[in-house]
Design a protein around this motif. Structure first.
Motif, PDB file in Angstrom:
ATOM      1  N   ALA A   1      68.377  40.235 -33.425  1.00  0.00           N
ATOM      2  CA  ALA A   1      67.798  41.391 -33.926  1.00  0.00           C
ATOM      3  C   ALA A   1      66.708  41.976 -32.990  1.00  0.00           C
ATOM      4  CB  ALA A   1      67.520  41.372 -35.272  1.00  0.00           C
TER       5      ALA A   1
ATOM      6  N   ARG B   1      70.286  46.612 -31.723  1.00  0.00           N
ATOM      7  CA  ARG B   1      70.098  48.161 -31.841  1.00  0.00           C
ATOM      8  C   ARG B   1      69.832  48.741 -30.536  1.00  0.00           C
ATOM      9  NH1 ARG B   1      73.275  49.062 -36.046  1.00  0.00           N
ATOM     10  NH2 ARG B   1      72.256  48.927 -37.869  1.00  0.00           N
TER      11      ARG B   1
ATOM     12  N   GLN C   1      70.652  44.890 -41.231  1.00  0.00           N
ATOM     13  CA  GLN C   1      69.573  44.582 -42.200  1.00  0.00           C
ATOM     14  C   GLN C   1      69.812  43.192 -43.138  1.00  0.00           C
ATOM     15  OE1 GLN C   1      66.716  46.893 -43.493  1.00  0.00           O
ATOM     16  NE2 GLN C   1      66.620  44.454 -43.919  1.00  0.00           N
TER      17      GLN C   1
ATOM     18  N   ASP D   1      65.871  47.517 -40.988  1.00  0.00           N
ATOM     19  CA  ASP D   1      66.345  48.002 -40.010  1.00  0.00           C
ATOM     20  C   ASP D   1      66.437  49.474 -39.965  1.00  0.00           C
ATOM     21  OD1 ASP D   1      68.383  48.947 -37.942  1.00  0.00           O
ATOM     22  OD2 ASP D   1      70.237  48.154 -39.194  1.00  0.00           O
TER      23      ASP D   1
END
Ligand SMILES: N[C@@H](CC=O)C(=O)O
Length: 298
Positions: A22, A59, A258, A277
């Motif tokens: 992440a 992301r 998340q 997130d």
């Protein structure tokens, strides 16, 4: 014919767990370098043997160049091989993705995870290869899956070291993609969070998964037990992993990032203020408690 650099990455990642990391951000969307450092190093300490940054879990498509540079350089500084996600933005041009690939090479990445494209994927990968010279993993993603002949052609590209297969619950497609990798003598990488154990039995020889963005030892145990042929332990570890995957990689599927961040915060990998997130969909009431209950029971 596979290029030597691609063959080297293929062999380096075999039977390794690559954590799809992440990218922890604060409430303003900014990355704190110290938080990032601690998070990435903790994953490595806990069993990640390579890091995939700025992929879907990270992301990647949403981050600007400065943030991408920071994330790649901090990951490389951990001393583990780093695979960088490139592309994934709607309407992007191959030239823009090639520029990301070149920057990844400049910062010392070991390879690229190339987000799938609809328009001439072979030419797209070829352009990145010529621009950056970094070996690539093709990304067979359930949201934009490759047709079998296209994947076969991609796997013949000299710069392609392997394919990360993430077909979610399509066992037939997963099996076909893994077999295609073996036929081409490329690395069959499981990205199957919901079919992790089975995908190893179907021929995957490495893993690159968002499930390892936190709670790394659970995933590491499954891969290691299978690689070492300790099948009793594999079955038990696989059942543990499936319980975790059932509450994290579930509808709405985009919420998995998340959910992994909640676990990362609960484990003390990141501060609570960096565990949101910004791209998460609305999640059902009680989701966080459910996830943490299962994650804590391991
Ligand atoms: N496909 C994800 C990982 C999920 O397992 C990624 O690209 O980060």
């Amino acid at each position: 014919m596979i290029a030597p650099a691609a063959a080297a990455l293929r062999d380096r990642l075999r039977w390794r767990l690559t954590a799809a990391t992440a990218t922890p951000v604060d409430a303003t969307g900014a990355v704190d370098p110290d938080v990032l450092d601690r998070y990435l190093r903790g994953l490595v300490t806990d069993g990640a043997e390579a890091l995939a940054v700025l992929a879907h879990t990270g992301r990647g498509p949403y981050h600007d160049e400065a943030t991408r540079d920071l994330v790649i350089s901090r990951a490389v500084a951990t001393g583990t091989p780093v695979i960088v996600g490139v592309g994934g933005r709607p309407g992007e041009r191959t030239d823009d993705v090639a520029a990301q690939a070149v920057r990844a090479a400049t910062f010392g990445a070991a390879g690229l995870l190339v987000f799938p494209v609809d328009d001439d994927p072979v030419a797209h990968h070829d352009a990145l290869w010529h621009a950056a010279g970094l070996p690539m993993l093709a990304f067979d993603l359930y949201l934009r899956p490759y047709a079998e002949p296209t994947l076969a052609e991609l796997l013949r590209h000299p710069g392609v070291a392997g394919v990360k297969v993430a077909r979610l619950h399509d066992a037939l497609a997963c099996q076909a993609a893994l077999a295609a990798a073996h036929r081409a003598d490329r690395l069959a990488v499981t990205g199957e969070d919901r079919m992790f154990g089975p995908s190893l039995m179907w021929g995957a020889e490495a893993a690159l998964v968002g499930l390892a963005a936190a709670a790394v030892p659970v995933t590491a145990r499954v891969l290691r037990a299978y690689a070492d042929k300790r099948y009793d332990e594999f079955v038990t570890a696989s059942a543990d992993l499936d319980r975790l995957a059932e509450v994290t990689f579930t509808e709405p599927m985009e919420g998995y990032v998340q959910r992994m961040l909640w676990i990362a915060a609960e484990e003390g990998r990141i501060p609570v203020g960096h565990a949101g997130d910004p791209h998460a969909p609305a999640l059902p009431d009680g989701d966080r408690d459910r996830v943490l209950r299962v994650a804590g029971r391991r």
